[in-house]
Design an enzyme around this catalytic site. Sequence first.
Site, PDB file in Angstrom:
ATOM      1  N   HIS A 233       0.842  -1.198   0.000  1.00  0.00           N
ATOM      2  CA  HIS A 233       0.000   0.000   0.000  1.00  0.00           C
ATOM      3  C   HIS A 233       0.882   1.254   0.000  1.00  0.00           C
ATOM      4  O   HIS A 233       0.597   2.214  -0.723  1.00  0.00           O
ATOM      5  CB  HIS A 233      -0.910   0.014   1.232  1.00  0.00           C
ATOM      6  N   HIS A 280       0.264  -2.600   9.412  1.00  0.00           N
ATOM      7  CA  HIS A 280       1.700  -2.589   9.123  1.00  0.00           C
ATOM      8  C   HIS A 280       2.451  -1.919  10.266  1.00  0.00           C
ATOM      9  O   HIS A 280       1.907  -1.059  10.964  1.00  0.00           O
ATOM     10  CB  HIS A 280       2.007  -1.832   7.826  1.00  0.00           C
TER      11      HIS A 280
END
Length: 479
Positions: A233, A280
């Site tokens: 991402h 993350h």
Amino acid sequence: MDLIKTLQDPHLVASFQHFFGIRRVGTPGSNKKYINGDQFGGASASYSHTKEPTPSLTKHYLNDQSRIQGLQLCRKCDRLTETKTRKTHTRQDSAASAASDGSNGSGRSWMSMLLGENTGGTEGSMEEDNTASEAEPEENAYRIKDRFWCHLLYHLFFFATSLGGELFYSVFFCFWSWNVDGAVLRRVMVIWMITMYIGQALKDILKVPRPASPPVIRLDPRWQLEYGLPSTHAMVGAAMPFSILILTLNRYQLDWGWGLAIAVTWCTCVCLSRLYLGMHSVLDVLCGLMLVTVLLVMILPWVDVLDHLALTHPASPLISFTLTVAMVVCYPATDRWTPARGDTTVIVGVGCGSLLGSWANYQLGIIREPSLPPPYSVIWPTLNMIGLSLLRTILGLVIILAVKAIFKSLSFATICALLQVKAEDYMNKTGGITVRRRLVVELFYKFITYIAIGFTVVYTSPMAFRLIGIERPTFYTEI
């Protein structure tokens, strides 16, 4: 090493979430009050902390508590036993069917040598290894702090993380191709395909897990089965806006200040959203940004040359198809199933289809060399142009949905017939179909389907627009 451990610390992400108003609900201290989502004992279970409960109430409370803990322990043992049995059956089924797949004396079949042995299953096979996900709802119960800015950020970051999803790619690429600039789109799609492939492959090579939950609260569990490092991402959140900015400035007379502000905002929101949603670590995001910076420095100087070869070389379709098939086949195998390989096949398929469609446009004379070199003046849209843009977008998306349905059905039926696999056995996970055969079915129909979609975006839909007289005027002059 200490810096790496600090950047990878899940407590750093948890602190980030806490700062922006995310609070965990199912804490250990509240387990006596909330059991399986229901308040224990109802109103009669409430008692004052300043008054000792009567012995009968205490005994009743302890008996109920012991009974509930015993039931929870039994359920946990049943889940573990069922998971272990399921994994054992999976391994036994794979071993028993190795001969039918053409495996040699070393136990490696031609299919596993080409595709690798993805032992976790394929699309829709999360049940193969869902031990962690069973506890996820209890671990990830959360609430947003009752502040306006907390709720605003919640929606902002969910929108920002969607900028790295399939739905955004589908709408954005189509809209840009049909209404803005096809030349920029072709180059951006090449960058997108290379960036995503390298990022996804590195995830399955490095096998770095996502931040532990708890202490992190995972608000976006769709991606939790994938590994964490690097953050794709973050990679696409930087690659998309900055490559669009640089390539657009090379073709048009625009003020770079506004474009740079939009690109930085886009990238920042996407990166922060991955921390906010607990998907993350800081290290994942920083590694993704560093990796995509290196890739952009390497690719951008050559993207015009690659685009010209893809359009003009007679062997371009064969080269494009061969390279993308090799990318799917050579994707690194993993020790368990993740959605990364299927998602990467989708990305590579779209890229291949767009390259084939662009080559067909050029060879048939639909797009041609411009009469003047860039940079060009921007033609700002009028009300009539906006209406035609909406019409093209809606009609084009309908065409894509139809193409997807047709090619998914045809490719799925074809590969099932070639492998002599019953469609209902694949869908219901019955009939003793091996993991490798399921993998081949999944990758084949996804690759063929999304090649068709990529071809439709750059060739079929614009051709339909031209036939009914609503095409974008500059589409056929963009090289």
